[in-house]
Design a protein around this motif. Structure first.
Motif, PDB file in Angstrom:
ATOM      1  N   ALA A   9      30.614 -49.978  -7.614  1.00 26.28           N
ATOM      2  CA  ALA A   9      30.491 -50.755  -6.377  1.00 26.28           C
ATOM      3  C   ALA A   9      30.228 -49.837  -5.190  1.00 26.28           C
ATOM      4  O   ALA A   9      29.428 -50.164  -4.312  1.00 26.28           O
ATOM      5  CB  ALA A   9      31.752 -51.573  -6.136  1.00 26.28           C
ATOM      6  N   ALA A  10      30.895 -48.694  -5.168  1.00 26.68           N
ATOM      7  CA  ALA A  10      30.676 -47.743  -4.078  1.00 26.68           C
ATOM      8  C   ALA A  10      29.236 -47.256  -4.081  1.00 26.68           C
ATOM      9  O   ALA A  10      28.605 -47.162  -3.028  1.00 26.68           O
ATOM     10  CB  ALA A  10      31.644 -46.565  -4.200  1.00 26.68           C
ATOM     11  N   SER A  11      28.713 -46.968  -5.253  1.00 21.67           N
ATOM     12  CA  SER A  11      27.323 -46.535  -5.348  1.00 21.67           C
ATOM     13  C   SER A  11      26.384 -47.661  -4.935  1.00 21.67           C
ATOM     14  O   SER A  11      25.406 -47.437  -4.219  1.00 21.67           O
ATOM     15  CB  SER A  11      26.995 -46.105  -6.777  1.00 21.67           C
ATOM     16  OG  SER A  11      27.697 -44.942  -7.100  1.00 21.67           O
ATOM     17  N   ALA A  12      26.683 -48.862  -5.385  1.00 19.46           N
ATOM     18  CA  ALA A  12      25.829 -50.006  -5.073  1.00 19.46           C
ATOM     19  C   ALA A  12      25.801 -50.287  -3.579  1.00 19.46           C
ATOM     20  O   ALA A  12      24.753 -50.621  -3.021  1.00 19.46           O
ATOM     21  CB  ALA A  12      26.300 -51.242  -5.832  1.00 19.46           C
ATOM     22  N   MET A  13      26.939 -50.151  -2.919  1.00 17.81           N
ATOM     23  CA  MET A  13      26.945 -50.445  -1.490  1.00 17.81           C
ATOM     24  C   MET A  13      26.124 -49.421  -0.726  1.00 17.81           C
ATOM     25  O   MET A  13      25.525 -49.747   0.289  1.00 17.81           O
ATOM     26  CB  MET A  13      28.363 -50.574  -0.941  1.00 17.81           C
ATOM     27  CG  MET A  13      29.195 -49.372  -0.913  1.00 17.81           C
ATOM     28  SD  MET A  13      30.852 -49.839  -0.318  1.00 17.81           S
ATOM     29  CE  MET A  13      31.695 -48.302  -0.484  1.00 17.81           C
ATOM     30  N   LEU A  14      26.051 -48.209  -1.225  1.00 13.44           N
ATOM     31  CA  LEU A  14      25.205 -47.224  -0.568  1.00 13.44           C
ATOM     32  C   LEU A  14      23.733 -47.504  -0.825  1.00 13.44           C
ATOM     33  O   LEU A  14      22.906 -47.370   0.067  1.00 13.44           O
ATOM     34  CB  LEU A  14      25.563 -45.815  -1.052  1.00 13.44           C
ATOM     35  CG  LEU A  14      26.849 -45.286  -0.460  1.00 13.44           C
ATOM     36  CD1 LEU A  14      27.238 -43.977  -1.125  1.00 13.44           C
ATOM     37  CD2 LEU A  14      26.714 -45.087   1.025  1.00 13.44           C
ATOM     38  N   GLY A  49      29.310 -56.792  -5.867  1.00 16.23           N
ATOM     39  CA  GLY A  49      27.950 -57.250  -5.616  1.00 16.23           C
ATOM     40  C   GLY A  49      27.763 -57.834  -4.228  1.00 16.23           C
ATOM     41  O   GLY A  49      28.717 -58.270  -3.575  1.00 16.23           O
ATOM     42  N   GLY A  50      26.540 -57.777  -3.776  1.00 11.68           N
ATOM     43  CA  GLY A  50      26.192 -58.385  -2.492  1.00 11.68           C
ATOM     44  C   GLY A  50      26.787 -57.688  -1.282  1.00 11.68           C
ATOM     45  O   GLY A  50      26.834 -58.270  -0.201  1.00 11.68           O
ATOM     46  N   GLY A  51      27.248 -56.456  -1.442  1.00  6.64           N
ATOM     47  CA  GLY A  51      27.818 -55.721  -0.314  1.00  6.64           C
ATOM     48  C   GLY A  51      29.212 -56.181   0.083  1.00  6.64           C
ATOM     49  O   GLY A  51      29.705 -55.826   1.148  1.00  6.64           O
ATOM     50  N   ARG A  52      29.857 -56.972  -0.784  1.00  2.63           N
ATOM     51  CA  ARG A  52      31.171 -57.531  -0.434  1.00  2.63           C
ATOM     52  C   ARG A  52      32.256 -56.455  -0.302  1.00  2.63           C
ATOM     53  O   ARG A  52      33.130 -56.569   0.563  1.00  2.63           O
ATOM     54  CB  ARG A  52      31.571 -58.593  -1.447  1.00  2.63           C
ATOM     55  CG  ARG A  52      30.760 -59.871  -1.310  1.00  2.63           C
ATOM     56  CD  ARG A  52      31.249 -60.960  -2.245  1.00  2.63           C
ATOM     57  NE  ARG A  52      30.872 -60.710  -3.628  1.00  2.63           N
ATOM     58  CZ  ARG A  52      29.759 -61.164  -4.190  1.00  2.63           C
ATOM     59  NH1 ARG A  52      28.905 -61.884  -3.489  1.00  2.63           N
ATOM     60  NH2 ARG A  52      29.497 -60.904  -5.451  1.00  2.63           N
TER      61      ARG A  52
END
Length: 80
Positions: A9-14, A49-52
């Protein structure tokens, strides 16, 4: 398993941030390193997901650890 999901999630938000600078990897690693405990403590009930996760962290600035707050600031500074 939850730890792996939090790191993802941390990687995805970046990635969702759209940052495209040479130091993206450094910022990404700092988010993983310094925000992991904050995500577990403050946002464990948030769906991935979705920057949540990022939105959750940003909604609790007074509760963030110093390291996580600095990592998020570095991401913001990098985005411009």
């Amino acid at each position: 398993m939850r730890t792996i999901m939090i790191a993802a999630a941390a990687s995805a938000m970046l990635l969702a941030s759209g940052a495209a600078h040479a130091s993206d990897n450094d910022v990404r690693e700092n988010i993983k390193k310094y925000c992991k405990a904050d995500v577990e403590r403050l946002c464990s009930n948030v769906s991935l997901g979705g920057g949540r996760i990022l939105k959750c962290l940003k909604s609790k600035p007074n509760e963030l650890s110093v390291g996580c707050a600095k990592a998020l600031k570095a991401m913001k500074d990098q985005r411009g």
